[in-house]
Motif scaffolding. Structure first.
Motif, PDB file in Angstrom:
ATOM      1  N   ASN A  66       0.855  -1.184   0.000  1.00 46.29           N
ATOM      2  CA  ASN A  66       0.000   0.000   0.000  1.00 46.29           C
ATOM      3  C   ASN A  66       0.882   1.222   0.000  1.00 46.29           C
ATOM      4  OD1 ASN A  66      -2.339   1.519   0.058  1.00 46.29           O
ATOM      5  ND2 ASN A  66      -3.248   0.399   1.764  1.00 46.29           N
ATOM      6  N   GLY A  67       0.269   2.377  -0.240  1.00 42.60           N
ATOM      7  CA  GLY A  67       1.042   3.607  -0.308  1.00 42.60           C
ATOM      8  C   GLY A  67       0.197   4.812   0.042  1.00 42.60           C
ATOM      9  N   ALA A  68       0.240   5.822  -0.826  1.00 45.36           N
ATOM     10  CA  ALA A  68      -0.395   7.097  -0.521  1.00 45.36           C
ATOM     11  C   ALA A  68      -1.911   7.008  -0.440  1.00 45.36           C
ATOM     12  CB  ALA A  68       0.013   8.145  -1.556  1.00 45.36           C
ATOM     13  N   THR A  69      -2.517   5.998  -1.085  1.00 46.31           N
ATOM     14  CA  THR A  69      -3.973   5.855  -0.994  1.00 46.31           C
ATOM     15  C   THR A  69      -4.418   5.414   0.400  1.00 46.31           C
ATOM     16  OG1 THR A  69      -3.806   3.592  -1.821  1.00 46.31           O
ATOM     17  CG2 THR A  69      -4.299   5.318  -3.435  1.00 46.31           C
ATOM     18  N   SER A  70      -3.505   4.777   1.158  1.00 45.82           N
ATOM     19  CA  SER A  70      -3.764   4.439   2.556  1.00 45.82           C
ATOM     20  C   SER A  70      -5.103   3.718   2.730  1.00 45.82           C
ATOM     21  CB  SER A  70      -3.720   5.704   3.421  1.00 45.82           C
ATOM     22  OG  SER A  70      -3.712   5.380   4.792  1.00 45.82           O
ATOM     23  N   HIS A  71      -5.335   2.672   1.971  1.00 44.14           N
ATOM     24  CA  HIS A  71      -6.596   1.921   2.015  1.00 44.14           C
ATOM     25  C   HIS A  71      -7.800   2.828   1.760  1.00 44.14           C
ATOM     26  CE1 HIS A  71      -4.690  -1.762   3.388  1.00 44.14           C
ATOM     27  NE2 HIS A  71      -4.223  -1.183   4.460  1.00 44.14           N
ATOM     28  N   MET A  72      -7.592   3.950   1.072  1.00 42.38           N
ATOM     29  CA  MET A  72      -8.654   4.941   0.846  1.00 42.38           C
ATOM     30  C   MET A  72      -9.195   5.438   2.188  1.00 42.38           C
ATOM     31  SD  MET A  72     -10.385   2.916  -2.357  1.00 42.38           S
ATOM     32  CE  MET A  72     -11.749   4.029  -2.655  1.00 42.38           C
ATOM     33  N   GLY A  73      -8.309   5.563   3.178  1.00 45.19           N
ATOM     34  CA  GLY A  73      -8.720   5.925   4.524  1.00 45.19           C
ATOM     35  C   GLY A  73      -8.274   7.289   4.983  1.00 45.19           C
ATOM     36  N   ASN A  74      -7.673   8.085   4.087  1.00 47.44           N
ATOM     37  CA  ASN A  74      -7.320   9.455   4.461  1.00 47.44           C
ATOM     38  C   ASN A  74      -7.758  10.393   3.342  1.00 47.44           C
ATOM     39  OD1 ASN A  74      -5.385   9.168   2.446  1.00 47.44           O
ATOM     40  ND2 ASN A  74      -3.660   9.017   3.856  1.00 47.44           N
ATOM     41  N   ASN A  75      -7.297  11.628   3.359  1.00 44.90           N
ATOM     42  CA  ASN A  75      -7.796  12.645   2.428  1.00 44.90           C
ATOM     43  C   ASN A  75      -6.935  12.805   1.181  1.00 44.90           C
ATOM     44  OD1 ASN A  75      -9.826  13.063   4.240  1.00 44.90           O
ATOM     45  ND2 ASN A  75      -9.028  14.974   5.067  1.00 44.90           N
ATOM     46  N   ASN A  76      -6.190  11.786   0.824  1.00 47.76           N
ATOM     47  CA  ASN A  76      -5.337  11.853  -0.367  1.00 47.76           C
ATOM     48  C   ASN A  76      -6.105  11.338  -1.580  1.00 47.76           C
ATOM     49  OD1 ASN A  76      -3.352  12.647   1.407  1.00 47.76           O
ATOM     50  ND2 ASN A  76      -2.405  10.638   1.519  1.00 47.76           N
ATOM     51  N   ARG A  77      -6.723  12.226  -2.295  1.00 47.55           N
ATOM     52  CA  ARG A  77      -7.526  11.814  -3.452  1.00 47.55           C
ATOM     53  C   ARG A  77      -6.635  11.649  -4.686  1.00 47.55           C
ATOM     54  NH1 ARG A  77      -9.904  11.132   0.172  1.00 47.55           N
ATOM     55  NH2 ARG A  77      -9.292   9.086  -0.597  1.00 47.55           N
TER      56      ARG A  77
END
Length: 752
Positions: A66-77
């Motif tokens: 995993n990386g910047a998408t963080s399991h789609m669990g933060n505000n990095n769109r």
């Protein structure tokens, strides 16, 4: 028959190789480095001390990358890694959406074996280096399987071993453990009670059987489960690979005591399994058996080597943009207690920044040596910053950076330190973006070589019709829309329904930092009195002072629903103020001490196939997908959609790039939307589709009146076409023939 007479002694054979670049370590970082360098023309030897590539994501350890998408669990769109790391994620999704780690091994092996110019040595451990002054000149390695020594000479070297084997043997400066708060001003720096290093973990798989399975614990299994303070979290339904907190070793030497750590972890794993099987607390575990237990630990932290910049907490939290930014991260600063599973602390302490942060090239080479690149988890970073940059997709992205940097250094006879100078680094930044490596808040200069562009049509957002489905507004929801500088937001009509009168507040929110998707500014609000089912208009008295995304945010209202549409638009989405338990404990980042981080709300999308978008109507068109976007050099939705998309009624979408005089073209790189917000964890976590819906699956490229590429079954966002003989043409045409089911979008055709 071969008969060998007695000798006084024998020696194993020595294989001597020469290369332009030696990469030690074939985790995702090393593999991406080797692939990038070989694709840019270098002769590369990739040395891996394990039987398969992939490191912690391989079938030997089985942790999802995993990386910047963080399991789609933060505000990095729209933050999924691009370039070769993105290619690996997309290829694995295509071949292995189920997340089988053995199939992921195969994906990586196939990439390495099919790459011209790359020699892969598996089961081969580096044990010595040769130096002249401050340059490494050769490495020695041994393969115990084929009983062969290897002596490999090269002009450049890349350490991707995780533990820094090359740097250590060559005498490079490095650190272990955590810096004190006073050194760098990092308020997250841990004290002695929390501990200064992260430990190892061993994972396991379970399987349900038709009949009860007996389990006899080994003599070395943990006897007293209460030695694990969090033992009450254990259940018979947990996936053994979800138990990342079965961690230990942070108080030990995580290199030289790795075997001791492994045995303790085996003790823990078998003690946990004995508790689940034989304690009587879990009757449903009778028909469970262990299918697999890791034979080697997944290692988190050991040595960190020192470059010309030490990445620190402030770089991440303040999202500092470095002049030599070449990559980015987005995982939380994720620190674990050194005592691991035996600690009374929570299993981790995680704090997110408000968006992605950039990583400078000066952190990706050793300042002690003239020709040693650093990549993966051993880059020049503090312990705190390492807590974010260590995750595998970020490491893979960093691998491509150093691979392409090595190629530039080779061609221009530069050292890494020289390439890092302000007058030189632009060449690497541009080269990376040509190949689809997105760098936040940067763009590619002149991607189409001064071409003019025309398209068969342009999608203009005016309305999205209801599909008969409704969404309960039981949580705060927001629609992300791009607005251009100097413009106002159109009046937006939504269809709402409620069984009794309610007052609904819709807020217009924005992000303080350009390119972020954390709404920390309120521009305006609109209050609607909702009763029954009908259309309601939202109007905001606000004028945009810069290109940006805004949040049309609906307050939660348990007795209200909003009409949905079937349409899905690239570069727009619906997000919810909710919790993702994999990466956070609350719907808001809560700061329970003076850690030098921000409090803010998490606004998260849904995963496929559960994404939704509201039906709406605008009082004037929103031009988000203009043809000029194809020339702006921006590779992701950032401040604007930055893509072109054709109209709904266009039966044969196409783009033509034209020049007044013929151009000599060596390569074309098509960069298109492949849902960069969709996390593509590599193993265990299965995915709904093998190709994300917006992907252009069939297309043709023409040079004047000649077809130069006819592509079927594409599943990649970055499609590179290199030509053995350069093309001479006045026009390039792209024909879009099919997608994976949703609207296509193109960011650029990078022409070189």
């Amino acid at each position: 028959m071969k008969i060998y007479p007695q000798n006084d002694a024998r020696a194993f054979p020595v294989s001597r190789l020469e290369a332009d670049l030696v990469v030690a370590g074939a985790g995702l970082a090393g593999l991406c480095a080797a692939l990038a360098a070989a694709r840019d023309g270098l002769k590369v030897v990739l040395i891996q001390d394990r039987p398969v590539p992939g490191g912690n994501a391989s079938s030997e350890v089985r942790l999802w990358a995993n990386g910047a998408t963080s399991h789609m669990g933060n505000n990095n769109r729209w933050a999924r890694e691009g370039g070769i790391m993105g290619e690996i994620l997309e290829e694995n999704l295509w071949r292995n959406k189920e997340g089988n780690p053995v199939m992921f091994d195969l994906v990586l092996l196939d990439l390495a074996r099919s790459q011209p110019g790359l020699t892969l040595l598996l089961n081969t451990a580096v044990y010595d280096v040769e130096k002249t002054a401050s340059r490494i000149t050769a490495v020695s390695a041994f393969n115990a399987i084929n009983e062969t020594f290897y002596h490999v000479q090269a002009t450049q070297f890349c350490d991707a071993t995780g533990d820094g084997v090359l740097g250590f043997l060559a005498g490079a400066e490095y650190r272990e453990g955590a810096e004190e708060i006073d050194e760098l001003g990092e308020k997250m720096a841990p004290g002695d009670q929390f501990g200064h290093k992260l430990g190892h973990s061993i994972y396991f798989y379970t399987k349900r059987t038709a009949e009860p399975v007996n389990f006899v614990a080994p003599s070395f299994a943990l006897d007293d489960i209460t030695e694990i303070p969090r033992y009450k979290r254990l259940t018979s339904t947990l996936n053994g690979c979800d138990l990342w907190w079965l961690e230990w070793g942070g108080r030990l030497d995580t290199v030289h005591q790795s075997e001791e750590i492994k045995w303790e972890l085996w003790k823990i794993v078998w003690g946990v399994w004995n508790y689940i099987k034989n304690s009587g607390e879990f009757p449903d575990a009778a028909n469970l058996t262990i299918e697999w237990v890791g034979a080697i630990p997944g290692k988190r932290e050991s040595r960190r080597f020192i470059g010309d910049h030490l990445l620190c907490q402030q770089d991440i939290i303040e999202q500092r943009d470095h002049y030599d930014a070449v990559a980015y991260g987005g995982w939380s600063i994720d620190l674990h207690p050194a005592d691991g599973v035996y600690s009374t602390h929570d299993g981790c302490r995680q704090f997110h920044s408000k968006g992605t942060y950039t990583i400078p090239f000066r952190s990706l080479y050793s300042r002690s040596l003239d020709n040693l690149f650093l990549t993966g988890r051993l880059i020049s970073a503090s312990h705190v910053a390492f807590g974010s940059a260590r995750v595998m997709c970020t490491c893979g992205l960093l691998g491509e950076i150093v691979g392409r940097a090595a190629a530039l250094c080779h061609m221009q006879r530069l050292s890494p330190k020289t390439l890092a100078q302000p007058s030189q680094i632009g060449a690497l930044q541009q080269q990376l973006q040509v190949h689809g490596c997105y760098i936040p808040r940067q763009w590619l200069d002149n991607p189409a070589l001064n071409a003019t562009v025309s398209t068969s049509s342009e999608y203009v957002l005016t309305s999205l019709e209801p599909n008969g489905e409704w969404l309960a507004l039981d949580a705060r929801m927001a629609v992300l829309l791009p607005v251009k500088r100097g413009e106002t937001l159109p009046e937006i009509t939504f269809r709402l329904r409620s069984r009794k009168p309610h007052r609904l507040t819709i807020s217009l929110l924005g992000s303080e930092k350009a390119g972020n998707f954390t709404p920390d500014i309120q521009y305006d609000e609109c209050i609607l009195d909702v009763n029954g089912e009908k259309e309601y208009r939202s109007t905001f008295g606000w004028k945009c002072d810069r290109d940006q995304y805004v949040f049309i945010a609906f307050d939660a209202c348990d007795d209200m629903e909003i009409a949905l549409t079937e349409s899905r638009l690239p570069g727009m989405m619906t997000v919810f103020n909710r919790l993702n338990e994999r990466v956070a404990k609350h719907t808001r980042q809560i700061v329970d001490g003076d850690y030098g981080v921000d409090e803010f709300d998490f606004w998260l999308p849904r995963r496929h196939p559960h994404q939704v978008f509201p039906a709406l109507r605008l009082d004037r068109p929103l031009h988000c997908y203009a043809p000029d976007n194809l020339l702006n050099g921006r590779l992701r939705p950032e401040q604007q959609t930055n893509a072109w998309s054709p109209a709904d009624d266009d039966p044969a979408p196409q783009v033509i790039w034209r020049w007044e005089t013929p151009q000599t073209i060596h390569s074309l790189t098509l960069v298109q939307d492949n849902d960069f917000d969709n996390a593509m964890e590599t193993v265990q976590m299965g995915h709904h589709r093998a190709v994300t819906p917006h992907c252009i699956t069939r297309y043709r490229l023409w040079a004047d009146d000649q077809i130069i590429a006819d592509v079927e079954h594409n599943h990649h966002s970055v499609c590179e076409h290199r030509f053995a003989s350069p093309l001479c043409t006045r026009a390039i045409k792209l024909e879009i023939l099919d997608t994976a089911g949703a609207r296509p979008a193109v960011y650029a055709l990078n022409i070189r």
